[in-house]
Enzyme design. Structure first.
Site, mmCIF file in Angstrom:
data_model
loop_
_atom_site.group_PDB
_atom_site.id
_atom_site.type_symbol
_atom_site.label_atom_id
_atom_site.label_comp_id
_atom_site.label_asym_id
_atom_site.label_seq_id
_atom_site.Cartn_x
_atom_site.Cartn_y
_atom_site.Cartn_z
ATOM 1 N N ILE A 273 79.206 31.332 45.044
ATOM 2 C CA ILE A 273 79.120 30.761 43.700
ATOM 3 C C ILE A 273 77.686 30.369 43.354
ATOM 4 C CG2 ILE A 273 79.944 28.901 42.188
ATOM 5 C CD1 ILE A 273 82.143 30.900 43.060
ATOM 6 N N PHE A 274 76.984 29.761 44.314
ATOM 7 C CA PHE A 274 75.651 29.220 44.055
ATOM 8 C C PHE A 274 74.861 29.210 45.347
ATOM 9 C CE2 PHE A 274 72.861 25.453 44.160
ATOM 10 C CZ PHE A 274 72.041 25.725 43.074
ATOM 11 N N GLU B 39 86.980 25.319 48.395
ATOM 12 C CA GLU B 39 85.610 25.233 47.887
ATOM 13 C C GLU B 39 84.773 24.609 48.990
ATOM 14 O OE1 GLU B 39 86.186 22.860 44.421
ATOM 15 O OE2 GLU B 39 87.096 24.499 43.286
ATOM 16 N N PRO C 142 83.904 16.644 56.035
ATOM 17 C CA PRO C 142 84.466 17.904 56.520
ATOM 18 C C PRO C 142 85.573 18.501 55.651
ATOM 19 C CG PRO C 142 85.197 16.085 57.891
ATOM 20 C CD PRO C 142 84.170 15.536 56.949
ATOM 21 N N GLY C 143 86.046 17.774 54.656
ATOM 22 C CA GLY C 143 87.050 18.318 53.757
ATOM 23 C C GLY C 143 86.496 19.394 52.836
ATOM 24 N N GLU D 187 56.757 16.108 48.082
ATOM 25 C CA GLU D 187 56.152 15.896 46.758
ATOM 26 C C GLU D 187 57.145 15.401 45.706
ATOM 27 O OE1 GLU D 187 56.251 20.366 44.821
ATOM 28 O OE2 GLU D 187 54.438 19.716 45.856
ATOM 29 N N GLU E 81 59.657 13.288 46.478
ATOM 30 C CA GLU E 81 60.339 12.177 47.139
ATOM 31 C C GLU E 81 59.522 10.896 46.937
ATOM 32 O OE1 GLU E 81 62.548 11.983 51.367
ATOM 33 O OE2 GLU E 81 60.439 12.563 51.488
#
Length: 181
Positions: A14-15, A38, A114-115, A138, A140
């Site tokens: 998906i991403f 997911e 973990p789900g 940079e 942060e």
């Protein structure tokens, strides 16, 4: 094979991002039916519980966009590709706090959620700190604070410390201190 195992029959990406990837997996359940999962893929992370000579915990205050607030945490960061957790822990400790440590004790590794995610955090502790140079990423921005265990426990109670890895670390310290008595 374990009777609870879910066999993946199809994966859809998906991403793909800088920190995480998201995919949807179709799985065959133990009862033969199908379902979708997911899943957030994460490279893993390290967290460090640094303790000064005076017995203070070195923590960072940092704004977390996902929470839309500033929280206090132990220093932590994600593993870089091919990086060993111990090397990552030493790097993150110095980047975020300015402290160096030649020796870190491994405490435990644990999964954060973990789900739906495979993120694992490797937790270390050290009281062998040497002052170095703070060099955060940079993008942060953080404040470094040093607090007693009692102050950290109060911060957990009032939810200034509000993330699982730091709550875990504070409770670990409390149990360690109780074990010394």
């Amino acid at each position: 094979m374990d009777h609870l195992y879910e066999k993946t029959t199809k994966t859809t990406d998906i991403f793909k991002g800088k920190v995480i990837d998201l995919k949807v997996e179709e799985v065959e359940l133990p009862n033969g039916k199908t379902s979708k999962r997911e899943i957030v893929k994460h490279p893993g992370a390290v967290a460090i519980l640094p303790i000064t000579k005076e017995g203070k915990l070195v923590l960072v205050r940092q704004y977390r966009k996902a929470l839309d607030k500033v929280i206090v945490e132990i220093p932590a960061g994600k593993l870089e590709k091919g990086e060993e957790p111990l090397a990552s822990a030493k790097r993150e400790l110095e980047e975020e706090t300015g402290y160096k440590a030649d020796y870190l004790d491994f405490i435990v590794s644990f999964y954060t959620s973990p789900g739906f995610a495979d993120e694992i955090i490797h937790l270390y502790i050290t009281d062998k700190l040497k002052k170095g140079q703070v060099a955060p990423d940079e993008d942060e921005f953080l404040d470094i604070i040093e607090v007693s265990l009692e102050e950290a426990e109060e911060m957990v109670k009032n939810q200034t410390i509000h993330d699982a890895k730091t709550v875990f670390a504070v409770q670990y310290m409390k149990l360690r201190e109780l074990g010394k008595k």
